[in-house]
Structure formats: structure tokens, C-alpha cells
Design a protein around this motif. Structure first.
Motif, PDB file in Angstrom:
ATOM      1  N   ILE A 277      33.880  24.531   6.967  1.00 33.03           N
ATOM      2  CA  ILE A 277      32.361  24.267   7.358  1.00 33.03           C
ATOM      3  C   ILE A 277      32.367  23.290   8.442  1.00 33.03           C
ATOM      4  CG2 ILE A 277      31.739  24.872   5.170  1.00 33.03           C
ATOM      5  CD1 ILE A 277      31.015  21.491   5.487  1.00 33.03           C
TER       6      ILE A 277
ATOM      7  N   ASN B 252      36.852  20.112   7.618  1.00 29.86           N
ATOM      8  CA  ASN B 252      36.309  20.057   6.427  1.00 29.86           C
ATOM      9  C   ASN B 252      36.075  21.349   5.504  1.00 29.86           C
ATOM     10  OD1 ASN B 252      35.101  17.857   8.072  1.00 29.86           O
ATOM     11  ND2 ASN B 252      34.833  16.869   6.074  1.00 29.86           N
TER      12      ASN B 252
ATOM     13  N   LEU C  62      35.377  23.181  -1.112  1.00 28.55           N
ATOM     14  CA  LEU C  62      36.228  23.907  -2.378  1.00 28.55           C
ATOM     15  C   LEU C  62      35.253  24.190  -2.966  1.00 28.55           C
ATOM     16  CD1 LEU C  62      39.593  21.967  -2.989  1.00 28.55           C
ATOM     17  CD2 LEU C  62      39.178  24.239  -2.450  1.00 28.55           C
TER      18      LEU C  62
ATOM     19  N   ILE D  47      31.559  19.520  -5.636  1.00 31.78           N
ATOM     20  CA  ILE D  47      31.570  18.912  -4.558  1.00 31.78           C
ATOM     21  C   ILE D  47      30.298  18.275  -4.333  1.00 31.78           C
ATOM     22  CG2 ILE D  47      31.009  20.798  -2.739  1.00 31.78           C
ATOM     23  CD1 ILE D  47      33.010  19.235  -0.901  1.00 31.78           C
TER      24      ILE D  47
ATOM     25  N   SER E 132      31.314  15.201   1.726  1.00 37.08           N
ATOM     26  CA  SER E 132      32.642  15.061   2.563  1.00 37.08           C
ATOM     27  C   SER E 132      32.622  14.383   3.541  1.00 37.08           C
ATOM     28  CB  SER E 132      33.221  16.423   2.830  1.00 37.08           C
ATOM     29  OG  SER E 132      34.388  16.651   3.595  1.00 37.08           O
ATOM     30  N   TYR E 133      33.350  13.524   4.144  1.00 35.54           N
ATOM     31  CA  TYR E 133      33.277  12.805   5.298  1.00 35.54           C
ATOM     32  C   TYR E 133      34.646  13.119   6.178  1.00 35.54           C
ATOM     33  CZ  TYR E 133      29.598   9.332   4.542  1.00 35.54           C
ATOM     34  OH  TYR E 133      28.324   8.778   4.201  1.00 35.54           O
TER      35      TYR E 133
ATOM     36  N   ILE F 160      29.823  14.925   6.730  1.00 32.77           N
ATOM     37  CA  ILE F 160      30.120  16.523   6.976  1.00 32.77           C
ATOM     38  C   ILE F 160      29.152  17.276   6.030  1.00 32.77           C
ATOM     39  CG2 ILE F 160      31.388  18.339   7.628  1.00 32.77           C
ATOM     40  CD1 ILE F 160      31.420  16.043   9.867  1.00 32.77           C
ATOM     41  N   ILE F 161      29.660  17.095   4.805  1.00 33.96           N
ATOM     42  CA  ILE F 161      29.084  17.816   3.689  1.00 33.96           C
ATOM     43  C   ILE F 161      28.227  16.853   2.733  1.00 33.96           C
ATOM     44  CG2 ILE F 161      29.377  19.272   1.573  1.00 33.96           C
ATOM     45  CD1 ILE F 161      32.068  19.807   2.818  1.00 33.96           C
TER      46      ILE F 161
ATOM     47  N   GLU G 152      25.879  18.013  -0.601  1.00 28.75           N
ATOM     48  CA  GLU G 152      25.462  18.927  -1.264  1.00 28.75           C
ATOM     49  C   GLU G 152      24.275  18.797  -2.214  1.00 28.75           C
ATOM     50  OE1 GLU G 152      26.881  22.476  -2.126  1.00 28.75           O
ATOM     51  OE2 GLU G 152      27.152  21.932   0.095  1.00 28.75           O
TER      52      GLU G 152
END
Lengths: 116, 116
Positions: free
Chosen positions: A96, A101, A104, B45, B48-49, B55-56, B58
Motif C-alpha cells: 500500500i 508497507n 497484512l 493491523i 504502520s510506519y 503510512i497506515i 486503520e
């Protein structure tokens, strides 16, 4: 909306026999699939993965099969050993970001018990 | 030598408190993640970094604020804790931009948070 499903919460197999764990997914965008193994009070550990362009990947006693048309994958363990007793998570991923990154998405896990 | 470590391992606290969970990886990875495993064992999740950049995210309540002081650390701060925050929180890291897909994520041992 559970995009990765493991319909068998538990499985018992005799030592030395084949263990087959199943996983189904719904999102066609997934392009990589992974299996993780988890012992109690520990984090998941990576076992084996497969790209969506393949139908089989083998690593020692572990083989993962992918049936893309059926959106189904399975993990075969042969021969099964007592140390294989753990919870197995199926996971699927899409990339993504340009940084790599990967998101999952995990199934709910199957508890495998190997009977000596 | 622990690859991905989390502190504390257990955290018991009252509703309404603010708490932090720390994560460190010594693998030289660029990408780090936070996951939540709820009471139904569903591993999902949260964030995310990549190299300190988010970056993510959720759709996690904004009571949860990740902080990455450097690429080896990703801490999770939770404000105004609620009963539903009780879960096991896992930190993970991966190579990210290695040019290889299906990058294995290395998980920490988890932090069991109990909100009373």
C-alpha cells in the motif's frame, strides 16, 4: 467484513501424519499469502509464503498450495511433529505504499494439536 | 538477542488512565507496525510506519497515538483507556523497501493490556 477466513478453529493430528490447514479469502487484490505460527505468550513467527502468481511453495516439511480461482490456500505439514502444536494464522497482503508497507490481513487462526 | 522487544509485557490499569507501550527492533528494518489481538483472537493491523513516517492508520480511535522517535522505535500511547481496549498488542517490523514482496514481519512477544 472478514476477508481472510479459517473455518476450522482446531485440528488434531497424529504424530507422523499429514496436517492440512485451510484458509479462504475474498479480496482479489491480495497478491501475497503467508502463514504464521504462534505459541502461547509469544508473537507470531513467519513460516512460509506464496505469491499469487504461483500455486505451490515448499520449504522442508511445509508446503503451501494456492488455488486462486477458488480463493483458497492450504498449508501441509508432513510429517507432523509434537513441536508443530501451535496456533496457525493465515494472512494475506497488499502493498500500500511506495516504501513497501504491506497491510497484512489475518485469519482467526487454527489451533493444531499433534498427538504423540 | 531479542529482535523485536516490547515493554511492558503485562499492563493492568484503571479505566480513564493514559498508558504507553514501547517497542524497539534491532533488525535495522525501516517499517514497523502495531497490531491488536482482541478477545476473539482476531489479529488486526492498527498502524504502520516507514522510517518514522505514518503510512497506515486503520480507523483507530484518536485516543491511540503512535510515536516513532527513530526508525528503530515505535511506541503506542493510549489516552482515556476504555474497557474495550483490553487486548494483546503486538509490535512488528519488516524490511519494507527490499524489492521483495511478501516481506516477513517479525513480531514482538506482545503486551497484554487489561483495563479494569
Amino acid at each position: 467484513d472478514q476477508q481472510v477466513k479459517q473455518n476450522s478453529p482446531s485440528l488434531s493430528v497424529q504424530e507422523g501424519r499429514i496436517s492440512i490447514l485451510n484458509c479462504d479469502y475474498t479480496n482479489s487484490m491480495f497478491d501475497y499469502f503467508l502463514w504464521y505460527k504462534k505459541y502461547p505468550a509469544e508473537g507470531p513467527t513467519f513460516l512460509i509464503s506464496i505469491s499469487s502468481i504461483k500455486d505451490k511453495n515448499e520449504d522442508g516439511r511445509f508446503t503451501v498450495f494456492l488455488n486462486k480461482s477458488a480463493k483458497h490456500l492450504s498449508l501441509h505439514i508432513v510429517p507432523s511433529q509434537p513441536g508443530d502444536s501451535a496456533v496457525y494464522f493465515c494472512a494475506a497482503t497488499v502493498i500500500i505504499s511506495n516504501f513497501g508497507n504491506e497491510k497484512l490481513t489475518f485469519g482467526t487462526g487454527t489451533r493444531l494439536t499433534i498427538i504423540p | 538477542d531479542t529482535a523485536v522487544s516490547q515493554t511492558p509485557k503485562y499492563l493492568v490499569t484503571q479505566m480513564g488512565n493514559d498508558k504507553s507501550i514501547k517497542c524497539e527492533q534491532n533488525l535495522g528494518h525501516d517499517t514497523m507496525y502495531w497490531y491488536k489481538q482482541d478477545s476473539k483472537k482476531f489479529l488486526k493491523i492498527m498502524f504502520s510506519y516507514n522510517n518514522k513516517e505514518l503510512i497506515i492508520n486503520e480507523t483507530v480511535p484518536n485516543r491511540f497515538s503512535p510515536k516513532s522517535p527513530d526508525k528503530a522505535h515505535l511506541n503506542l500511547h493510549i489516552n482515556s483507556l476504555e474497557l474495550g481496549d483490553s487486548a494483546v498488542y503486538f509490535c512488528a517490523s519488516s524490511r519494507g523497501t527490499s524489492g521483495r514482496r511478501g516481506n516477513e514481519q517479525f513480531f514482538g512477544p506482545g503486551t497484554r493490556l487489561t483495563v479494569l
